[in-house]
Design an enzyme around this catalytic site. Structure first.
Site, PDB file in Angstrom:
ATOM      1  N   LYS A 289       0.821  -1.212   0.000  1.00 48.90           N
ATOM      2  CA  LYS A 289       0.000   0.000   0.000  1.00 48.90           C
ATOM      3  C   LYS A 289       0.851   1.256   0.000  1.00 48.90           C
ATOM      4  O   LYS A 289       0.442   2.275  -0.554  1.00 48.90           O
ATOM      5  CB  LYS A 289      -0.960   0.009   1.198  1.00 48.90           C
ATOM      6  CG  LYS A 289      -2.130  -0.944   1.040  1.00 48.90           C
ATOM      7  CD  LYS A 289      -3.291  -0.546   1.926  1.00 48.90           C
ATOM      8  CE  LYS A 289      -4.464  -1.510   1.752  1.00 48.90           C
ATOM      9  NZ  LYS A 289      -5.573  -1.207   2.662  1.00 48.90           N
TER      10      LYS A 289
ATOM     11  N   LYS B 210      -6.438 -12.559  -8.625  1.00 44.74           N
ATOM     12  CA  LYS B 210      -7.668 -12.571  -7.839  1.00 44.74           C
ATOM     13  C   LYS B 210      -8.634 -11.494  -8.344  1.00 44.74           C
ATOM     14  O   LYS B 210      -8.181 -10.434  -8.776  1.00 44.74           O
ATOM     15  CB  LYS B 210      -7.304 -12.284  -6.370  1.00 44.74           C
ATOM     16  CG  LYS B 210      -8.132 -13.040  -5.358  1.00 44.74           C
ATOM     17  CD  LYS B 210      -7.672 -12.733  -3.942  1.00 44.74           C
ATOM     18  CE  LYS B 210      -8.679 -11.864  -3.256  1.00 44.74           C
ATOM     19  NZ  LYS B 210      -8.359 -11.608  -1.850  1.00 44.74           N
TER      20      LYS B 210
ATOM     21  N   LYS C 202     -12.019  -5.244  -7.117  1.00 46.70           N
ATOM     22  CA  LYS C 202     -12.775  -4.097  -7.627  1.00 46.70           C
ATOM     23  C   LYS C 202     -11.862  -2.916  -7.945  1.00 46.70           C
ATOM     24  O   LYS C 202     -12.285  -1.948  -8.547  1.00 46.70           O
ATOM     25  CB  LYS C 202     -13.861  -3.676  -6.637  1.00 46.70           C
ATOM     26  CG  LYS C 202     -13.300  -3.179  -5.316  1.00 46.70           C
ATOM     27  CD  LYS C 202     -14.387  -2.932  -4.288  1.00 46.70           C
ATOM     28  CE  LYS C 202     -13.769  -2.857  -2.916  1.00 46.70           C
ATOM     29  NZ  LYS C 202     -14.364  -3.727  -1.929  1.00 46.70           N
TER      30      LYS C 202
END
Ligand code: TRP
Length: 334
Positions: A117, A199, A202
């Site tokens: 992140k 995977k 969204k």
């Protein structure tokens, strides 16, 4: 009648950052619903976790209410479980601070999600992003959860929660229940429809690669029809057929059919028929949820009351843990 054996307690939370995908539903949320009979479940929207990356306040507020309504629509039953917004229960922020003083810089530096992140949001590598696992540990430990259902991406955070709990218990005597990971009996791993090696997510730039739980039947069918497969034209589960394997996994999760049954059903048929069938099976699962979701969203007063009552229940439980923690550490409290 008193239950002879206390039900095990489960804690889990989900971030309100956009609509959950079919992958979130088949991989996790469906299990949240199923676990309610066997366990005492405490669920939350992890909205405090969500502000570790910038959120637009209006969109964020909406996302929290929608997620709450959507989970109720899935079957989270507040007669059986507690389901609240993390920000409404102030003990979460309170315990997070205390636990951050029992979490080492080195431990947090090793978290792969932090590394990912901070690379992704290089302009905003804030302290909250770094100490996020201490907040998560607090979520779990406040309710003395015995078990936490976790996917691969949260395994490392749960491990750290256990280490923090053990460290605190060793210093001050038994305070926290050390949570175990819980691997649900059923749990589909849903892959990206355009790149089935990845995977489903969204946050992918290609909207065709994922199914949102609120996609219309038309969108769902179209996305499945354009799913990436292979050139063999044979519906069978095998290595090297990631696209078809994924569609079979989804079809199986939605219909309860085994891979063998699916192979028989589509013997001699092309991928076109199969893709349409998968799309229809997904619509059959999501349409009733969407219908209930619309009903809940039409009753904001109910959603507010439900969230408040559940927050009150969560506060009652978590305050007891918090009082114990302050006492052990030697912090004054009136
Ligand atoms: N960090 C989790 C996620 O992003 C959400 C979460 C917050 C959570 N607190 C938790 C999950 C406690 C399990 C237990 O998916």
């Amino acid at each position: 009648m008193e239950n002879a054996e206390r039900k095990k307690r489960i804690f889990s939370a989900i971030q309100p950052t956009g609509t959950p995908t079919l992958g979130n539903y088949l991989g996790a949320l469906r299990n949240w619903v199923a676990m309610q009979d066997e366990f005492e479940c405490v669920y939350a929207t992890a909205n405090l976790h969500a502000i570790t990356v910038r959120q637009d306040p209006a969109a964020f507020r909406k996302a929290q209410t929608e997620l709450y309504a959507l989970l109720l629509a899935c079957g989270i039953d507040t007669e059986k479980s507690i389901f609240f917004h993390q920000s409404m229960v102030y003990t979460h922020a309170e315990l997070a601070w205390v636990l951050s003083c029992y979490t080492q810089f080195g431990e947090l530096s090793r978290m792969t999600q932090f590394k990912d992140k901070s690379a992704k949001h290089a302009d905003n590598v804030n302290a909250g992003l770094f100490t996020y696992p201490s907040l998560m540990a607090g979520d779990i430990l406040l309710y003395k959860a015995d078990m936490v259902p976790v996917g691969a991406d949260q395994k490392q955070h749960l491990e750290l929660s256990r280490d923090i709990a053990n460290r605190f218990n060793n210093l001050y005597g038994d305070t926290f229940v050390v949570p175990e990971p819980y691997i649900p009996k059923i749990g589909a791993r849903v892959m990206n429809l355009q790149d089935p090696e990845k995977k489903m997510s969204k946050s992918d730039t290609n909207a065709k690669s994922y199914i949102l739980m609120t996609d219309t039947p038309d969108q769902i069918i179209k996305k499945f029809r354009s799913a990436v497969t292979d050139s063999e034209a044979c519906v069978r589960y095998a290595e090297g057929k990631a696209g078809i394997n994924n569609l079979m996994e989804i079809y199986s999760a939605c219909t309860g059919k085994s891979f063998e049954q699916i192979e028989q059903e589509f013997e001699g048929k092309g991928y076109g028929d199969f893709k349409t069938a998968v799309g229809e099976a997904v619509v059959a699962v999501l349409a009733p949820i969407q219908e209930k979701f619309r009903q809940y969203m039409g009753d904001k007063a109910f959603l507010e009351t439900c969230a408040r009552e559940n927050a009150e229940k969560a506060l009652a439980i978590s305050s007891r843990t918090m009082a114990k923690v302050y006492k052990k550490v030697g912090l004054l409290r009136y």
